[in-house]
Design an enzyme around this catalytic site. Sequence first.
Site, PDB file in Angstrom:
ATOM      1  N   GLY A   1      83.305  44.934   7.280  1.00  0.00           N
ATOM      2  CA  GLY A   1      83.854  44.670   5.953  1.00  0.00           C
ATOM      3  C   GLY A   1      85.039  45.576   5.679  1.00  0.00           C
TER       4      GLY A   1
ATOM      5  N   ALA B   1      88.196  45.387   5.336  1.00  0.00           N
ATOM      6  CA  ALA B   1      89.272  45.093   4.396  1.00  0.00           C
ATOM      7  C   ALA B   1      88.780  45.050   2.951  1.00  0.00           C
ATOM      8  CB  ALA B   1      89.940  43.763   4.746  1.00  0.00           C
TER       9      ALA B   1
ATOM     10  N   ALA C   1      85.291  49.810   1.772  1.00  0.00           N
ATOM     11  CA  ALA C   1      85.917  50.326   2.987  1.00  0.00           C
ATOM     12  C   ALA C   1      87.301  50.888   2.707  1.00  0.00           C
ATOM     13  CB  ALA C   1      85.993  49.235   4.048  1.00  0.00           C
TER      14      ALA C   1
ATOM     15  N   ARG D   1      75.975  38.964  -4.163  1.00  0.00           N
ATOM     16  CA  ARG D   1      75.194  37.995  -4.947  1.00  0.00           C
ATOM     17  C   ARG D   1      76.078  37.402  -6.031  1.00  0.00           C
ATOM     18  NH1 ARG D   1      69.126  39.258  -7.237  1.00  0.00           N
ATOM     19  NH2 ARG D   1      68.591  37.161  -7.938  1.00  0.00           N
TER      20      ARG D   1
ATOM     21  N   ARG E   1      67.712  35.737  -5.064  1.00  0.00           N
ATOM     22  CA  ARG E   1      67.691  36.837  -4.095  1.00  0.00           C
ATOM     23  C   ARG E   1      67.332  36.331  -2.698  1.00  0.00           C
ATOM     24  NH1 ARG E   1      68.043  42.190  -4.915  1.00  0.00           N
ATOM     25  NH2 ARG E   1      67.174  43.631  -3.388  1.00  0.00           N
TER      26      ARG E   1
ATOM     27  N   GLN F   1      74.920  41.079  14.008  1.00  0.00           N
ATOM     28  CA  GLN F   1      75.456  42.423  14.183  1.00  0.00           C
ATOM     29  C   GLN F   1      74.474  43.314  14.947  1.00  0.00           C
ATOM     30  OE1 GLN F   1      76.803  43.866  10.353  1.00  0.00           O
ATOM     31  NE2 GLN F   1      78.592  42.517  10.376  1.00  0.00           N
TER      32      GLN F   1
ATOM     33  N   GLY G   1      76.025  47.681   2.942  1.00  0.00           N
ATOM     34  CA  GLY G   1      76.083  46.360   2.318  1.00  0.00           C
ATOM     35  C   GLY G   1      74.734  45.903   1.803  1.00  0.00           C
TER      36      GLY G   1
ATOM     37  N   ASP H   1      72.473  56.246  -5.575  1.00  0.00           N
ATOM     38  CA  ASP H   1      71.480  56.363  -6.640  1.00  0.00           C
ATOM     39  C   ASP H   1      71.138  57.835  -6.900  1.00  0.00           C
ATOM     40  OD1 ASP H   1      71.162  53.456  -6.682  1.00  0.00           O
ATOM     41  OD2 ASP H   1      70.164  53.746  -4.760  1.00  0.00           O
TER      42      ASP H   1
ATOM     43  N   ARG I   1      74.006  59.353  -8.801  1.00  0.00           N
ATOM     44  CA  ARG I   1      73.966  58.888 -10.195  1.00  0.00           C
ATOM     45  C   ARG I   1      72.891  59.636 -10.980  1.00  0.00           C
ATOM     46  NH1 ARG I   1      74.285  52.435  -8.568  1.00  0.00           N
ATOM     47  NH2 ARG I   1      76.548  52.206  -8.773  1.00  0.00           N
TER      48      ARG I   1
ATOM     49  N   HIS J   1      67.057  50.232  -2.717  1.00  0.00           N
ATOM     50  CA  HIS J   1      68.295  50.339  -3.494  1.00  0.00           C
ATOM     51  C   HIS J   1      68.412  49.081  -4.351  1.00  0.00           C
ATOM     52  CE1 HIS J   1      72.368  51.034  -4.734  1.00  0.00           C
ATOM     53  NE2 HIS J   1      72.800  49.938  -4.126  1.00  0.00           N
TER      54      HIS J   1
END
Length: 329
Positions: free
Chosen positions: A11, A13, A17, A92, A98, A112, A130, A159, A162, A187
Site C-alpha cells: 500500500g 502509495a 505509507a 470498510r 464486517r 501476500q 492494514g 491505541d 491514544r 484493534h
Amino acid sequence: MKTPITVTVTGAAGQIAYSLLFRIGSGSMFGPEQPVNLRLLEIEPAMNALQGVVMELRDAAFPLINDIVATCDPAEGFKGANWCILVGSVPRKAGMERKDLLGINGKVFVGQGKAIAANAAPDVRVFVVGNPCNTNSLIAKASAAGIPENRFFAMTRLDENRAKSQLADKAGVHVTDVTNLAIWGNHSSTQYPDFTHAKINGKPVTEVITDTEWLQNDFITTVQQRGAAIIKARGASSAASAASAAVDTVRSLVTPTPEGDWYSVAVCSDGSYGIEKGLMFSFPIRTKADGSWEIVQGLNIDAFSKEKIAATEAELKEERDAVRELGIL
C-alpha cells in the site's frame, strides 16, 4: 554503517505509507546507522502515484536509503525482505458488513502470505497495519508456510498512544510520564486499554486519577472510538498517527524494553491469560536484550478487566470463524 536490511511496504502509495516511508528513510524506525533497501508494493492502478512517492523519496536524499524498488508484483516486492510492513488493505465502506471486508482482505492477505513465504529472507518478520489488522495478520500467518508464528505482529500501538495521551491530558502531565499501558485484544471498538496496571510518574493511574467513573467509561470509549472521531473531524482516516505508531512498534520490537515497562502489539496467543491459542491478540509485550520478545506474565487481572478482555477475545473468535466459513483459513 551496517549492512542494509530490506524492508517491504505494501500500500506504498497510500496515505499511511506516505508518512511512514519518510520516517523509515530518516532512521526513526531502525535507527540512525541502519541502511535500508525499500521494496514498495502497490496494485497496478496506483503505480503512477507510487512513482511520485519514489521521486520524493529520492529527492529527500536520505543517506540511509540504499535502494528503492517499486512494483506491483508480490514476488518482486517481497524478494529478500527482512521486514514486511503490510499497510495496504481495502477500507470498510458505507453499507459494507464486517464479514464482507474480511472476505475481500482475506484473499489479499492469503496471496501476500504465500508470496512472503516463497520470496522473503529467512529471518523475515511480518507486521500488519492494514485493518482489520489482527485477523489480516492471522490470515497471512496461516498462508505463510514455514515461517514461525512468532514472526507475525499486528498494530495496536496507535491505541496505546491514544490511551496514554488521554491519561496524560486528564492528569495534566506529559505523555512520557505515562507508562505500563497495555492494549488487550483486537484493534477495534472492543479493544481494552488497561488503566488498572498503567502508571503516571511511577504511581498507579488510579491513585493519580481518582475519577473511577471516567476511567471505566469515557476513557475507554474515547480510545475505542478515536478512529471514528478522526474520520468525522477530518473526513479521512488516521494516517500520520498510524504511521507514527507503526514506527514506534517496530522500534520497540528491535530495541530492548526499558526495565519494568512494556508496550502493546498483537502476537499469536500461546494461551497466556487464558486467551485461546492461535488468535492474533494484543498483549503487554517486552523485548529482551537478545532481540526476542515475550508476553508479560503474572499481571493480576481484576473482574472489570476480565470482562473487557473476554469481549474483545469473543470478537476475534467471531472474525476467525467468519474467515473460516469463507474458506480462507
